[in-house]
Every structure is written in structure tokens, then in C-alpha cells.
Enzyme design. Structure first.
Site: not given
Ligand code: 5GP
Ligand code: ZN
Length: 113
Positions: A29-30, A86, A95, A99, A101
Site C-alpha cells: 500500500d502506498i 472495505n 478505490v 482489494h 488489505h
Molecule cells: P480503500 O479505502 O479503498 O479500502 O483502500 C484503498 C487503498 O489503496 C488505501 O490504503 C490507499 O493508500 C491505497 N492506494 C491508493 N492509491 C494507490 C496507489 O497508487 N498505489 C498503491 N500502492 N496504493 C494505493
């Protein structure tokens, strides 16, 4: 496709790939929320868990299995870890590409919400 994870899959956004096969890809994760924070995603663009059906059961099982494998490789299978999906706006999904985590190597909160 204006999807950040599809762009990562297409190699349009550079990033370290930790695992990949025909169905699934894993990468860090970024913006990590724990010392180990890995995202496990299907190659297929599925917007959220709510968009899956029984027909996706094998893929969902494989995603969890890969997460477990990544936990072993990261050395947190014994110490413990958390898998989070999520789903949707109120589930905190940002996103819109399904996915998992994988979070570990720190004391995670007892609470889920
Ligand atoms: P969500 O809140 O949708 O469950 O989690 C999305 C995750 O994607 C977040 O933890 C965010 O840090 C990660 N993320 C968003 N953009 C990027 C990206 O461009 N590269 C990577 N490696 N992670 C990303
Ligand atoms: Zn996508």
C-alpha cells in the site's frame, strides 16, 4: 479505464509487485497503516465485494489464500495479522477495485469500527 489499480496492473503506474499469478496481484500500500500493509487484488476489475456473486467464490478464496501466503512470506503468520475488505462508501472504500488489505506487525486495535 480510469482505475488506479487497473493502471498498476497495466504497468502504467510503477510499483513493486510482491506476488502475481493469472488471477491475482499483490503490492505494498502506498500509504501504509501498519509496518506491513499489502494490497491483494484480482486482475479482473470488480468494483467492490458487493459486485461479486457465487460465481466469484473461487476467486475470492484465492485472494484470501494469497493473503495468507503473503503473511507467511512477511513473517507475520504466527504473530498474527488482519485482513480487511472495505466495501462501498460507508465501508470506507476509496478505490473502486476490489482489494484485500493485509495488515500486520503492530498491535492492531481491538475494535473494528
Ligand atoms: P480503500 O479505502 O479503498 O479500502 O483502500 C484503498 C487503498 O489503496 C488505501 O490504503 C490507499 O493508500 C491505497 N492506494 C491508493 N492509491 C494507490 C496507489 O497508487 N498505489 C498503491 N500502492 N496504493 C494505493
Ligand atoms: Zn480496476
Amino acid at each position: 479505464m480510469d482505475c488506479v489499480f487497473c493502471k498498476i496492473l497495466a504497468g502504467e503506474i510503477p510499483g513493486k509487485i510482491l506476488y502475481q499469478d493469472e488471477e491475482v496481484v499483490a503490492f505494498p500500500d502506498i500509504n501504509p497503516q501498519a509496518p506491513i500493509h499489502i494490497l491483494i487484488i484480482p486482475r479482473k476489475h470488480i468494483p467492490s465485494l458487493a459486485d461479486t456473486t457465487e460465481a466469484d467464490s473461487a476467486l475470492l478464496g484465492h485472494l484470501v489464500s494469497v493473503a495468507n501466503q503473503m503473511a507467511k512470506e512477511a513473517g507475520i503468520a504466527q504473530s498474527g495479522y488482519r485482513l480487511v475488505i472495505n466495501c462501498g462508501q460507508e465501508g470506507g472504500q476509496v478505490v473502486p477495485h476490489l482489494h484485500l488489505h493485509l495488515l500486520g506487525r503492530k498491535s492492531l486495535s481491538d475494535t473494528l469500527g
